[in-house]
Design a protein around this motif. Structure first.
Motif, PDB file in Angstrom:
ATOM      1  N   MET A   1     -13.916 -38.890 -47.255  1.00 41.74           N
ATOM      2  CA  MET A   1     -14.063 -38.309 -45.656  1.00 41.74           C
ATOM      3  C   MET A   1     -14.441 -36.926 -45.548  1.00 41.74           C
ATOM      4  O   MET A   1     -14.373 -35.874 -46.455  1.00 41.74           O
ATOM      5  CB  MET A   1     -12.701 -38.101 -45.061  1.00 41.74           C
ATOM      6  CG  MET A   1     -11.664 -39.150 -45.595  1.00 41.74           C
ATOM      7  SD  MET A   1     -11.688 -40.598 -43.941  1.00 41.74           S
ATOM      8  CE  MET A   1     -10.108 -40.092 -43.574  1.00 41.74           C
TER       9      MET A   1
ATOM     10  N   SER B   1     -15.827 -34.100 -42.362  1.00 42.42           N
ATOM     11  CA  SER B   1     -16.112 -33.995 -40.828  1.00 42.42           C
ATOM     12  C   SER B   1     -16.876 -32.696 -40.834  1.00 42.42           C
ATOM     13  O   SER B   1     -16.625 -31.679 -41.525  1.00 42.42           O
ATOM     14  CB  SER B   1     -15.224 -34.188 -39.949  1.00 42.42           C
ATOM     15  OG  SER B   1     -14.193 -35.330 -40.019  1.00 42.42           O
TER      16      SER B   1
ATOM     17  N   GLU C   1     -17.901 -36.921 -37.645  1.00 38.88           N
ATOM     18  CA  GLU C   1     -17.465 -37.529 -38.940  1.00 38.88           C
ATOM     19  C   GLU C   1     -18.526 -38.090 -39.533  1.00 38.88           C
ATOM     20  O   GLU C   1     -19.044 -39.005 -39.271  1.00 38.88           O
ATOM     21  CB  GLU C   1     -16.501 -38.697 -38.344  1.00 38.88           C
ATOM     22  CG  GLU C   1     -15.202 -38.033 -37.837  1.00 38.88           C
ATOM     23  CD  GLU C   1     -14.135 -39.419 -37.571  1.00 38.88           C
ATOM     24  OE1 GLU C   1     -13.361 -39.851 -38.373  1.00 38.88           O
ATOM     25  OE2 GLU C   1     -14.295 -39.809 -36.453  1.00 38.88           O
TER      26      GLU C   1
ATOM     27  N   ARG D   1     -16.407 -41.495 -43.314  1.00 36.78           N
ATOM     28  CA  ARG D   1     -15.131 -41.718 -43.007  1.00 36.78           C
ATOM     29  C   ARG D   1     -14.618 -42.717 -43.925  1.00 36.78           C
ATOM     30  O   ARG D   1     -14.224 -43.937 -43.765  1.00 36.78           O
ATOM     31  CB  ARG D   1     -15.285 -42.726 -41.708  1.00 36.78           C
ATOM     32  CG  ARG D   1     -16.307 -42.101 -40.502  1.00 36.78           C
ATOM     33  CD  ARG D   1     -16.486 -43.052 -39.447  1.00 36.78           C
ATOM     34  NE  ARG D   1     -17.230 -42.593 -38.867  1.00 36.78           N
ATOM     35  CZ  ARG D   1     -17.257 -42.592 -37.445  1.00 36.78           C
ATOM     36  NH1 ARG D   1     -16.622 -43.293 -36.741  1.00 36.78           N
ATOM     37  NH2 ARG D   1     -18.584 -42.115 -36.757  1.00 36.78           N
TER      38      ARG D   1
END
Ligand SMILES: Nc1ncnc2c1ncn2[C@@H]1O[C@H](COP(=O)(O)OP(=O)(O)OP(=O)(O)O)[C@@H](O)[C@H]1O
Ligand SMILES: Nc1ncnc2c1ncn2[C@@H]1O[C@H](COP(=O)(O)OP(=O)(O)OP(=O)(O)O)[C@@H](O)[C@H]1O
Ligand SMILES: O[C@@H]1[C@H](O)[C@H](O)OC[C@H]1O
Ligand SMILES: [Mg+2]
Ligand SMILES: [Mg+2]
Lengths: 257, 305, 315, 257, 315
Positions: free
Chosen positions: D12, D14, D19, D22
């Protein structure tokens, strides 16, 4: 034969002791798509910059609509309706996509605020999003600066900008290099659409499929000189590659002008 | 000009003298230059004036060096530091240039055929007396100076402190704050001092820029009459503050005289005549009462000549 | 337009400007300007600034800036004076100046490289801290150098040239070579050109920045020691314009404030141009106020000529 | 199945409220060429930067040779034998091609001078020229800074650099985007050669011909997640495009690991 | 790492630092620091610097720098004083200050934009030229303001706040809006972000640069006039550190020396942080030398907190 929209002859340009262009010729007719191809370092970008007013040639002449011109700045070329997608994109990394899209042509608020020079950011954002989406480029956020966009997103902004503003001609210096499959397809469609609306397109590309798919004519640059011209319909990919690499002798399928 | 021969001693040619100020563009030193010029004209001396843009020995040293290179017969100088200017002045002396110290001095007693300046210790003491009288011998008093290591202002502080300690026990002395000879800096210091000690009674500023800045802070703060101030020097802005009631007394020196006497001594030295090793000049206390008297008007520093 | 910038040719034009200035003053004041006495003074006035400007060249090439040099210089001078006073040893004093200079420089580097605070702010802060610290150590008064230092190193000459000038020249020359020819220099350029690319390329960017600011501090420390020897005082109230003088010298010499390009040779010329102008006009007897005006104008003109010639060559 | 050279799971990342990744997965096995494809903004470059130590993931695990690692810097990844051609090239524009080629690995003179850190510029220039010529990229002058090179010349330098130093794996983020036809062909050949020498290659590209021509496997990223994996030999270009655009449902031709 | 930078949120953290400082001093010196007398002093000390720093914000956002502001300020004050003296008209004096300030600024802009000389050199040159010029005009001494100006505008208050502070605040607010919301501001950012891209995009880069430096000069001219009114003198030797103060304020406020980012709101905070620190420590009775040390340290710490929070948010 119609008067060419742009006719350049004998363009020379050196940087220090590197001769980028050594007497290059180039012709663009109204309403056609010309692919400008050549090996790395052949001088394509340099020629595009000269024809869009960003650089000045050391020698040679440029005519627009048959009249000699000497663009002193990109501004003048744009005034003549010529837009450019630069290979290095020429975006302001700290500004938002919309600010870049409208750079030098900002929309102002209606009324008094507009007279004071107040920007209409909402309208600019909307227009930018729409233009990018037409290319299939999604911008996750409209307020991040361009430096935070992916390579393809940046290129999408640059392409959308040039196409939106061009009235006579667009130079596209490798406009799909960073684009995805779908986006590339859209740009090729867009090029056709632009041409059909009467605006000429110069496509600089290393992708021969794209060149074959979209161009009407091809001009080949090698070592700073035009070495060949072809009608796209009458040339094969092998011939194009041969002309670029010098495996084929210089050739002009259109005869001398 | 570079016209002269740069020859030694009182030969046939015109005597060439250079005045090196402590700070170019400050009224004290400009008035000194005016006095020196008038005297030079009278004596037929060729006078050059040079000076650094800040009161700073590292800026004054190259100036002294170039002056020495231009080989004047004599140099009048207000050294910007008691120690740092010894080396360049020693070199000047070795080149046969007669050195006269005007206003400030250096620690080496061998430098300066003549030293012409106000009696600064006495001036400081006089300032203390004047301030004490204004504030009724009680309350907090602050001193604003330029930088440590300058002979004149250090002497004024000494005179002031000694006098307060000796004869004015009711005054609580807050010590010295240094403004780096910057008007704005001096003004900020006084602003903050007012906020910190709202009952501040008196300020002594030891020279022209410190006093100008301190006075303007008092004026801005609207503390007219509440905080009394005595300043050294009598520049045009200071005189105006005096008339506006911001400042109660100024200790005026005689910079024009210092300059003129400096030229006289220089000429004497060059011609091999008798020089006076030490010449104290007068200081006058200027107040709102006497400022308009003609003899006082005469000694106020000039805004150019 | 960037154009071709590698190679040392860029120094040539601004060097010619300096030569032209020297020639002009020599013609205007033939008996006083081009004397060995005056030229030696010039060199000796410029020597200490040269050290500061050399360190600044490295710093600016990394796209940084160091405003603290004047403060560090004073602090080191004070440290040296106190140590010499306490121990009676000149060598220990020298060491104290170098160590304190290095320490301030490393502090700058750590705050900039690890704290990622803009260099301007860090070094403005350490300027205040080092100056204030020096004044605290001395109680606000200038300390004197021991007489052996002031009359020894301070006045010593070799082949007629002040020893201090030799020291500064030797160090400057060595650092010019280090910048141009070694890995350390290469990484300095790389960081200023594109710090992220340098990082990805495996250059230890933070460690290198700490070294560069440490070097600038070390040179300021040495400058403090030499200035103590030369002037005989720690100069607590002087040196307030050292930073701007050094930065100006670097930029006059063709180093870009945006980093990535520059040479020490250019800086050397950049140090001398203002010094020569000042000295020349003083010798010509130009009044101080006119001097300010003329020095300012000639400075701009000199750099203009340089830029213009360079551009002409690039095109 | 052999232990993967690199196995990333659930990555992940961001940036602010964007984002980029993911929960992306990725596998690279020793000695294979994997194409990592996906739409513009899918997160390919972000994933490549994380796996080469330039960015840190917000969550997820990365294993090299089955051992969990957390590259703190590009330096560490390079220490593990992993090199990268970044999409933005990551060249120092003011330095010469050779200086960029050897950045962080400069050659020193032999003997005492070398101990003093003195560079062997001649040797570095020679090696750089040779490595670039192997790709068909000609540098007109070795002393101009990279900022004066054409787009393709710059990319040639970046590709040559990564390939020269890689011992275990090379990430190539759109390595042929700016290259000419011949140069692109050479890079594809080079990729095969590199693979044959036992070094794994991750090719990020929008050119499906190239992907089909050179890769052993394809992993597809969409909206920050891996949505499909294919054996190249068993997939069609249409399927790849479908997977990228989401026209095809997520699919894993290799089953779950 | 560039990260997300648009929007004005970036000002929040450094603003909180300022608030924290104000709170801390108010707690430590509850009877003396947070008094209206002291706070008005603060505002009035900062007002004129604010004008200079606002102009500097524009200049630095274009990736330029202006060292000449202090000199231009003095020159304009002198021009105003001489004109008022000669004509007896305050209005003409104001005009003279504005026109001369603008003229110096335009000269800077022309040399930088058309002569392509580095801004640092140009403005260092015009700093000397304007200061020297001012001294030439006055014969080297401070001129006095006419009494009506000094006792009029200089002391006037509105709602208890000095009129000068109102003027500076109003202009700063207006220019903050211009920067954030208008085409002029947008082009300023564009040039600093990528001048070549701006040029290719059709922004008249040179003309715009001339305007930006002209604006900075105009503000310096106005600052000169206000400073003449406030202090009653032209202050020929008092403004040598104005440039560094203004630059520091801009950088503390989050504007990058490399251009392209920054806000006037940040600059306002950047002006007040050092002023508050100085004033607060003086009020707390910190010894002068310690003040320098502490102000330096707190400055670095304040910006560190800002950077750190900003980074945390960006990640
Ligand atoms: N500013 C510059 N300074 C020096 N040399 C330059 C400059 N710009 C271009 N050149 C040189 O000119 C030649 C032509 O460059 P140009 O960018 O026009 O090539 P191109 O055909 O666009 O190549 P590519 O396909 O790789 O983009 C190259 O050898 C390049 O190194
Ligand atoms: N530094 C950053 N700050 C903010 N957002 C970022 C940053 N880097 C990447 N992003 C965002 O993350 C998303 C993924 O970007 P990434 O560059 O990984 O895409 P990509 O798959 O490589 O696309 P492309 O094919 O166009 O190169 C994009 O929406 C991009 O805007
Ligand atoms: O006497 C001099 C005068 O007061 C000046 O203003 O400052 C320096 C002093 O030496
Ligand atoms: Mg190109
Ligand atoms: Mg990418």
């Amino acid at each position: 034969m119609a008067v060419p929209l742009i006719a350049a002859r004998g363009i020379m340009k050196s940087y220090g002791h590197v001769e980028a262009l050594r007497g290059a010729d180039f012709t663009l007719r109204p309403g056609e798509v010309v692919a400008l191809i050549g090996d790395n370092g052949a001088g394509k970008s340099t020629l595009a910059k000269i024809l869009s007013g960003v650089e000045r040639p050391d020698a040679g002449t440029v005519e627009v609509d048959g009249e000699p011109v000497a663009f002193g700045s990109a501004e003048e070329a744009r005034g003549a309706g010529i837009e450019t997608v630069y290979q290095d994109l020429a975006l302001c990394a700290d500004l938002s996509p919309a600010a870049n899209f409208f750079l030098g042509r900002e929309l102002l608020r209606p009324g008094l605020l507009g007279l004071l020079g107040v920007l209409d950011n909402a309208a600019m954002r909307r227009a930018t999003r729409e233009a990018c989406e037409r290319l299939g480029v999604r911008l996750a956020s409209q307020t991040v600066p361009v430096s935070a966009l992916s390579g393809g997103q940046r290129q999408g902004v640059a392409v959308a900008r040039a196409v939106t503003w061009a009235r006579r001609a667009v130079f596209m210096d490798e406009p799909t290099a960073a684009l995805g499959v779908v986006q590339t397809q859209r740009v090729l469609d867009l090029i056709r659409g632009v041409r059909d609306s009467g605006v000429s397109v110069v496509l600089i590309s290393h992708n021969m499929q794209d060149v074959m798919a979209v161009s009407d004519r091809v001009e080949v640059l090698r070592l700073g000189r035009r070495v060949a011209r072809f009608e796209t319909a009458r040339v094969s990919m092998e011939e194009l590659v041969g002309a670029m690499t010098g495996a084929l002798e210089a050739r002009d399928s259109e005869g001398t002008e | 000009g570079q016209g002269g021969q740069g020859g030694q001693g009182g030969g046939g040619g015109q005597v060439r003298v250079t005045l090196v100020q402590g700070l170019a563009g400050e009224e004290f030193y400009e008035t000194m230059a005016c006095g020196a010029k008038a005297k030079a004209k009278e004596l037929g001396v060729a006078l050059d004036v040079q000076g650094p843009q800040k009161f700073d020995p590292t800026l004054q040293t190259p100036i002294v060096n170039s002056v020495v290179a231009s080989k004047p017969d004599a140099m009048l100088i207000a050294p910007t530091d008691v120690k740092a200017m010894i080396a360049p002045l020693t070199q000047a002396k070795q080149q046969g240039i007669k050195i006269i110290l005007v206003d400030t001095v250096v620690e080496d007693p061998g430098i300066g055929l003549s030293r012409i300046s106000t009696d600064n210790v006495k001036g400081g003491a006089a300032a203390a007396k004047a301030l004490a009288e204004q504030i009724g011998d009680k309350g907090k008093a602050l001193v604003i100076s330029t930088d440590p290591g300058v002979s004149t202002v250090d002497a004024r502080i000494k005179g002031f402190e000694d006098e307060i300690k000796a004869s004015h026990p009711g005054i609580s002395y807050l010590g010295v704050q240094y403004s780096h000879n910057d008007v704005g800096e001096a003004s900020k210091i006084v602003n903050a001092a007012l906020a910190k000690d709202p009952d501040l009674a008196g300020v002594f500023a030891t020279n022209l820029n410190s006093a100008t800045g301190a006075g303007s802070a008092l004026q801005q703060a609207g503390k007219l009459g509440q905080v009394k101030m005595v300043g050294f020097d009598a520049g045009p802005a200071q005189v105006k503050q005096l008339k506006d009631g911001v400042v109660q007394a100024l200790i005026a020196q005689l910079p024009g005289d210092i300059g003129a006497k400096g030229v006289e001594q220089a000429v004497a030295a060059v011609k091999g005549q008798q020089v006076t090793p030490s010449i104290p000049t007068d200081a006058t206390i200027v107040t709102a009462q006497n400022v308009d008297q003609p003899e006082v008007q005469k000694i106020l520093y000039k805004a150019g000549c | 337009m960037k154009g071709v910038r590698l190679g040392d040719l860029q120094v040539v034009w601004i060097g010619l400007v300096l030569v032209a200035l020297l020639a002009a003053f020599s013609i205007l004041a033939p008996t006083t300007f081009p004397t060995s006495f005056n030229l030696l003074n010039l060199v000796s006035d410029a020597a200490i600034l040269l050290l500061l400007a050399t360190g600044m060249t490295y710093v600016i090439i990394t796209a940084g800036i160091d405003l603290s040099v004047g403060g560090v210089l004073v602090f080191s001078a004070v440290a040296a004076a106190e140590v010499m006073d306490a121990t009676g040893s000149l060598a220990l004093g020298t060491l104290a100046a170098l160590v304190t200079g290095l320490a301030w420089g490393v502090l700058n580097g750590v705050l900039i490289a690890l704290g990622r605070i803009p260099a301007l702010i860090v070094t403005l802060g350490t300027l205040g801290m080092s100056l204030g610290g020096a004044l605290l150590l001395t109680g606000g008064v200038d300390l004197r150098a021991p007489t052996d230092l002031n009359l020894g190193l301070g006045l010593a000459r070799w082949l007629g040239v002040p020893l201090i000038a030799w020291i500064c020249a030797a160090i400057t020359a060595a650092l010019a070579l280090v910048l141009a020819w070694t890995r350390f220099g290469r990484h300095t350029y790389a960081i200023g050109s594109n710090a992220e690319a340098a990082r990805r390329g495996g250059v230890a960017v933070r460690r290198h920045l700490i070294k560069v600011y440490g070097l600038a501090g070390l040179l300021a420390g040495l400058a403090g020691h030499l200035s103590l020897a030369k002037y005989g005082i720690t100069g607590v109230s002087a040196h307030s314009t050292d930073n701007l003088q050094a930065i100006a010298a670097v930029v006059i010499g063709g180093t870009s404030l945006f980093g990535g390009v520059g040479t020490v040779a250019g800086t050397v010329i950049g140090v001398f141009i203002p010094v020569v102008l000042q000295n020349g006009f003083q010798i010509l007897g130009v009044r101080p106020f006119w001097q300010q005006v003329v020095v300012g104008a000639v400075l701009v003109a000199a750099v203009y000529v340089d830029q213009w010639r360079r551009r002409a060559r690039d095109q």
